[in-house]
Write an enzyme that holds these catalytic residues in place. Structure first.
Site, short mmCIF file in Angstrom:
data_model
loop_
_atom_site.label_atom_id
_atom_site.label_comp_id
_atom_site.label_asym_id
_atom_site.label_seq_id
_atom_site.Cartn_x
_atom_site.Cartn_y
_atom_site.Cartn_z
N HIS A 3 0.84 -1.21 0.00
CA HIS A 3 0.00 0.00 0.00
C HIS A 3 0.87 1.26 0.00
O HIS A 3 1.87 1.33 0.72
CB HIS A 3 -0.90 0.01 1.23
CG HIS A 3 -2.07 0.94 1.12
ND1 HIS A 3 -1.93 2.32 1.14
CD2 HIS A 3 -3.39 0.70 0.97
CE1 HIS A 3 -3.12 2.87 1.02
NE2 HIS A 3 -4.02 1.92 0.90
N GLY A 63 4.91 21.37 11.87
CA GLY A 63 6.11 20.57 12.06
C GLY A 63 7.25 21.06 11.18
O GLY A 63 7.10 21.94 10.34
N ALA A 98 9.86 8.30 11.46
CA ALA A 98 8.40 8.47 11.45
C ALA A 98 7.85 8.91 10.10
O ALA A 98 6.64 8.80 9.86
CB ALA A 98 7.97 9.47 12.51
N GLY A 99 8.71 9.43 9.21
CA GLY A 99 8.23 9.92 7.93
C GLY A 99 7.40 11.18 8.10
O GLY A 99 7.76 12.08 8.85
#
Length: 345
Positions: free
Chosen positions: A83, A164, A172-173
């Site tokens: 996915h 962010g 965490a990407g």
């Protein structure tokens, strides 16, 4: 006054390790005012869809704690699955259920996004109804290139996160957060192990459509025809009919007038800028259903090919219509739809 309820359906990039999944869902269940409704892991996708509901304050806290735990337990640098994904918490949608307006829910999503970006140092993009820019409404557009593209993507001003740091978080990407309508995640199974049949049918169904092949090929099945139609200087084929524009603007006008769709938006959905269209780009045509996203893959657990579908507006595009069209397209290719399933709640 009616009870205020918000649903949250985060997708985590872990579908195999039951202990990790349990630790994440434990964080949700530990929050007062929240009920965990469903946990749907997919080993081949290496992804778990979680559904929970509760009061706005409870749902906001549960979402943050789950995202935090996922960032601690999931290492995206080693993640593999079928996915598309870009973060440990890939996407975290909020859905107003009762007693809450869409605008209120958008503010809730921003509060969570602000905490995730500020406290966890994860780049966050707002999407769907929470999007701050029109080009960020579509999750697929934000996620183009997936996790692997983030190091370079975050250097580009146009891809500065909404919250962010604009810095690559290798573990965490990045995370996508926003408010959307109820979405139906829907799978259709085929009686074949050849995943390209599923991909072929998915491309016919999805709004984004596909690249156009030349029609004079003798190949029986579309996906086996590698003769892709290209845009060339002075030759801009429509892809739906025999029309060929001398300029891309001429073809854009033709597609709008004769076929009722916006070629500019279609090309953008394929990451092609029509303003600087390069010679050799493949001609695109839309699929059969609006508000339909679809991909095809092989599900090893079932040993069968599967079409994975997201219906983002079930009021406009129903499961029944998509299923019946999938049956017809499958029959044309000599395969059979053997079943279907709704994912999550």
């Amino acid at each position: 006054m009616s009870e205020k309820l918000v649903e949250c359906v985060p997708n985590f990039s872990e579908g195999r390790n039951k202990d990790i999944i349990k630790q994440i869902t434990d964080m949700i269940e530990a929050v007062d005012g929240v009920s965990l409704l469903d946990v749907d892991p997919g080993p081949d996708m290496n992804r778990t869809v979680v559904t929970f509901i509760g009061t706005p304050e409870g749902v906001k806290e549960a979402a943050f704690q789950a995202i935090k735990k996922a960032s601690e337990l999931i290492d995206m640098s080693t993640h593999h699955g079928s996915h598309p994904r870009m973060g440990a918490t890939d996407v975290c949608p909020f859905v107003p259920v009762t007693g809450v307006t869409t605008d209120e829910c958008i503010e809730f999503s921003k509060e969570v996004a602000r905490r995730v970006g500020g406290e966890l140092g994860i780049p966050v993009y707002l999407y769907e109804k929470s999007a701050q820019k029109p080009e960020r409404e579509n999750l697929a557009v934000i996620r183009q290139g997936e996790y692997e593209a983030l190091p370079e993507k975050l250097k580009k001003p146009e891809w500065k996160p909404d919250f962010g740091p604009a810095e690559f978080n290798a573990k965490a990407g990045a995370t996508v957060i926003g408010v959307r309508e109820f979405l139906i995640a829907y799978n259709i199974n085929l009686n074949t192990r050849e995943f390209r049949y599923a991909t072929d049918i998915a491309f016919e169904l999805r709004e984004k459509g596909r690249s156009v092949r030349r029609s004079n090929s003798d190949d029986t099945f579309y996906f086996k025809n590698t003769d892709i139609l290209k845009y060339e200087a002075g030759s801009y084929p429509c892809g739906n009919c025999d029309f060929i524009g001398k300029t891309i603007n001429e073809t854009i006008g033709h597609c709008k007038k004769e076929h009722g769709y916006d070629l500019v938006e279609l090309l953008k959905s394929h990451d092609i800028d029509p303003r600087v269209l390069k010679e050799g780009e493949s001609v695109k045509r839309p699929g059969k259903f609006k508000y339909c996203k679809a991909i095809g893959w092989m599900v090893k657990e079932y040993d069968r090919a599967q079409i994975s579908i997201n219906l983002t507006n079930y009021k406009e595009t129903s499961m029944h219509d998509v299923l019946e069209e999938a049956r017809r397209l499958a029959a044309e290719r000599g395969v059979v739809v053997t079943g279907s399933e709704i994912v999550g709640m």
